[in-house]
Design a protein around this motif. Structure first.
Motif, PDB file in Angstrom:
ATOM      1  N   ALA A 153      50.700  76.602  12.462  1.00 21.27           N
ATOM      2  CA  ALA A 153      51.244  75.334  11.974  1.00 21.27           C
ATOM      3  C   ALA A 153      50.303  74.677  10.972  1.00 21.27           C
ATOM      4  CB  ALA A 153      51.499  74.403  13.159  1.00 21.27           C
ATOM      5  N   ASN A 154      49.010  74.725  11.235  1.00 22.64           N
ATOM      6  CA  ASN A 154      48.052  74.138  10.295  1.00 22.64           C
ATOM      7  C   ASN A 154      48.018  74.899   8.974  1.00 22.64           C
ATOM      8  OD1 ASN A 154      47.018  71.835  11.621  1.00 22.64           O
ATOM      9  ND2 ASN A 154      45.734  73.119  12.944  1.00 22.64           N
ATOM     10  N   ASP A 155      48.160  76.222   9.036  1.00 21.03           N
ATOM     11  CA  ASP A 155      48.231  77.013   7.799  1.00 21.03           C
ATOM     12  C   ASP A 155      49.461  76.630   6.985  1.00 21.03           C
ATOM     13  OD1 ASP A 155      45.909  78.337   8.408  1.00 21.03           O
ATOM     14  OD2 ASP A 155      46.888  80.133   9.206  1.00 21.03           O
ATOM     15  N   ILE A 156      50.573  76.411   7.681  1.00 22.59           N
ATOM     16  CA  ILE A 156      51.808  76.005   6.992  1.00 22.59           C
ATOM     17  C   ILE A 156      51.619  74.637   6.345  1.00 22.59           C
ATOM     18  CG2 ILE A 156      54.200  75.268   7.385  1.00 22.59           C
ATOM     19  CD1 ILE A 156      54.349  77.518   9.515  1.00 22.59           C
ATOM     20  N   LEU A 157      51.010  73.711   7.079  1.00 21.91           N
ATOM     21  CA  LEU A 157      50.750  72.378   6.512  1.00 21.91           C
ATOM     22  C   LEU A 157      49.864  72.466   5.279  1.00 21.91           C
ATOM     23  CD1 LEU A 157      50.206  69.943   9.527  1.00 21.91           C
ATOM     24  CD2 LEU A 157      51.836  69.685   7.652  1.00 21.91           C
ATOM     25  N   SER A 158      48.878  73.345   5.338  1.00 22.78           N
ATOM     26  CA  SER A 158      47.979  73.522   4.191  1.00 22.78           C
ATOM     27  C   SER A 158      48.756  74.006   2.974  1.00 22.78           C
ATOM     28  CB  SER A 158      46.871  74.515   4.552  1.00 22.78           C
ATOM     29  OG  SER A 158      46.004  74.716   3.460  1.00 22.78           O
ATOM     30  N   ASP A 159      49.670  74.948   3.180  1.00 24.03           N
ATOM     31  CA  ASP A 159      50.496  75.451   2.072  1.00 24.03           C
ATOM     32  C   ASP A 159      51.400  74.351   1.526  1.00 24.03           C
ATOM     33  OD1 ASP A 159      49.369  77.956   2.308  1.00 24.03           O
ATOM     34  OD2 ASP A 159      50.995  78.771   3.552  1.00 24.03           O
ATOM     35  N   GLU A 168      61.498  74.443   2.495  1.00 24.16           N
ATOM     36  CA  GLU A 168      62.686  75.210   2.879  1.00 24.16           C
ATOM     37  C   GLU A 168      62.394  76.706   2.875  1.00 24.16           C
ATOM     38  OE1 GLU A 168      62.665  72.677   0.845  1.00 24.16           O
ATOM     39  OE2 GLU A 168      63.972  71.222   1.877  1.00 24.16           O
ATOM     40  N   LYS A 169      61.630  77.155   1.882  1.00 26.74           N
ATOM     41  CA  LYS A 169      61.315  78.580   1.786  1.00 26.74           C
ATOM     42  C   LYS A 169      60.502  79.035   2.995  1.00 26.74           C
ATOM     43  CE  LYS A 169      59.028  81.969  -1.203  1.00 26.74           C
ATOM     44  NZ  LYS A 169      58.286  82.165  -2.481  1.00 26.74           N
ATOM     45  N   ILE A 170      59.487  78.252   3.359  1.00 27.43           N
ATOM     46  CA  ILE A 170      58.658  78.613   4.516  1.00 27.43           C
ATOM     47  C   ILE A 170      59.488  78.560   5.791  1.00 27.43           C
ATOM     48  CG2 ILE A 170      56.693  77.898   5.934  1.00 27.43           C
ATOM     49  CD1 ILE A 170      55.324  76.923   3.402  1.00 27.43           C
ATOM     50  N   ALA A 171      60.349  77.540   5.911  1.00 26.39           N
ATOM     51  CA  ALA A 171      61.189  77.430   7.100  1.00 26.39           C
ATOM     52  C   ALA A 171      62.067  78.661   7.265  1.00 26.39           C
ATOM     53  CB  ALA A 171      62.056  76.166   7.012  1.00 26.39           C
ATOM     54  N   ARG A 172      62.633  79.148   6.159  1.00 25.51           N
ATOM     55  CA  ARG A 172      63.531  80.307   6.226  1.00 25.51           C
ATOM     56  C   ARG A 172      62.794  81.580   6.636  1.00 25.51           C
ATOM     57  NH1 ARG A 172      68.513  79.275   4.022  1.00 25.51           N
ATOM     58  NH2 ARG A 172      68.666  77.375   2.738  1.00 25.51           N
ATOM     59  N   ALA A 182      69.052  77.146   7.758  1.00 24.99           N
ATOM     60  CA  ALA A 182      69.385  75.964   6.956  1.00 24.99           C
ATOM     61  C   ALA A 182      68.133  75.377   6.319  1.00 24.99           C
ATOM     62  CB  ALA A 182      70.071  74.925   7.831  1.00 24.99           C
ATOM     63  N   GLY A 183      67.107  76.196   6.165  1.00 27.61           N
ATOM     64  CA  GLY A 183      65.869  75.709   5.564  1.00 27.61           C
ATOM     65  C   GLY A 183      65.125  74.726   6.446  1.00 27.61           C
ATOM     66  N   GLY A 184      65.358  74.804   7.759  1.00 30.47           N
ATOM     67  CA  GLY A 184      64.684  73.919   8.697  1.00 30.47           C
ATOM     68  C   GLY A 184      65.421  72.630   8.983  1.00 30.47           C
ATOM     69  N   SER A 185      66.570  72.402   8.331  1.00 30.77           N
ATOM     70  CA  SER A 185      67.282  71.135   8.502  1.00 30.77           C
ATOM     71  C   SER A 185      67.908  71.029   9.892  1.00 30.77           C
ATOM     72  CB  SER A 185      68.379  70.997   7.448  1.00 30.77           C
ATOM     73  OG  SER A 185      69.147  69.825   7.688  1.00 30.77           O
TER      74      SER A 185
END
Length: 285
Positions: A153-159, A168-172, A182-185
């Protein structure tokens, strides 16, 4: 309600036996009753004495109410309190006693309006949140899983801090939730629609903001974004008047019930607990 941890059962039994007998107006409460009541109070190794005291005091109050009900010749039929669940005979007697002894005065419109005018902003429609998230799934009780999910999760936040348009891209590609398609929606949410930890974080965000830290829930770590916010609107007095009146009546009942119980305690002969002394040292406002 939580039962005593098995590791403390032996110690608990010993401590209960060391607890002095409870005698209320000549009526003795057996230690087995204290042990049974203790299961209704959170108990651990560190707060066992407090839990034991609370259990004893609860039994003292129950006994005093039943004694008063019998003294007044109170009889009552058990009522259904929830589907297929009825009061016990003693619960019905206590309810009937309190109904007979506690008189509630319905607040006037002026009193209700005065309460409303203290802070009209308290009474609003529910907010509506449009939310997206990226879930890094883990079992919060598994330290290794939790640490690995937090790192993800921290790596994702950093990106996301480098390029917010990649949410949306990371969520998918990385989210462990079905909303990934749905891109995290998650669509629109109202209070109570999601877990408390998730909701608490939402309330701190501004529209379009990503939470600065991953949010841990029973499902894992969430990278959370508030996409849109519709603030709740203040409600007019006429709409909230019935709810304010109900709340005022409940508060009035609680105050009067406490005074009634305090009076029973103050006039009773109680040994085995400090409840009687505490009541005698309390002066009503």
């Amino acid at each position: 309600m939580r039962r005593l941890p098995s590791a403390h059962k032996g110690q608990s039994a010993m401590n209960i036996q060391m607890f002095p007998d409870l005698v209320i107006n000549g009526e003795t409460i057996p230690q087995t009753a204290v042990a049974a009541e203790l299961q209704n109070h959170t108990a651990s190794k560190d707060n066992f004495a407090d839990a034991l005291r609370n259990a004893a005091n609860a039994l003292v109050i129950r006994t005093l109410l039943l004694q008063e009900a019998r003294r007044n010749g109170i009889e009552a039929e058990p009522q259904e309190v929830s589907p297929n669940r009825f009061e016990t005979g003693e619960e019905a007697m206590i309810r009937a006693l309190l109904e007979a002894e506690i008189e509630i005065t319905r607040p006037s419109e002026e009193e209700i309006r005065t309460e409303w005018q203290k802070d009209p902003e308290r009474f609003r429609t529910m907010p509506l949140w449009e939310v997206s998230h990226i879930l890094c799934k883990c079992d919060p009780n598994d330290a290794v899983e939790r640490e690995l999910a937090l790192r993800r999760a921290n790596d994702i936040l950093s990106d996301l801090r480098k390029d917010g348009n990649t949410f949306e891209k990371i969520a998918r590609t990385q989210s462990d939730c079905g909303s990934r398609s749905a891109g995290g929606s998650l669509g629109q949410l109202r209070p109570g629609d999601t877990v408390p930890e998730f909701e608490a974080s939402l309330r701190q965000l501004s529209e379009g903001e990503v939470a600065s830290e991953p949010v841990l829930s029973r499902y894992g770590y969430h990278v959370l974004r508030l996409d849109a916010l519709a603030e709740g609107q203040p409600l007019p007095f006429e709409v909230v008047k019935p709810k304010i009146s109900e709340a005022m009546e409940k508060a009035q009942w609680a105050r009067k019930a406490k005074l009634f119980v305090d009076g029973l305690i103050a006039s009773a002969s109680i040994t085995g607990t400090d409840l009687g002394r505490a009541a005698n040292n309390t002066k009503p406002n």
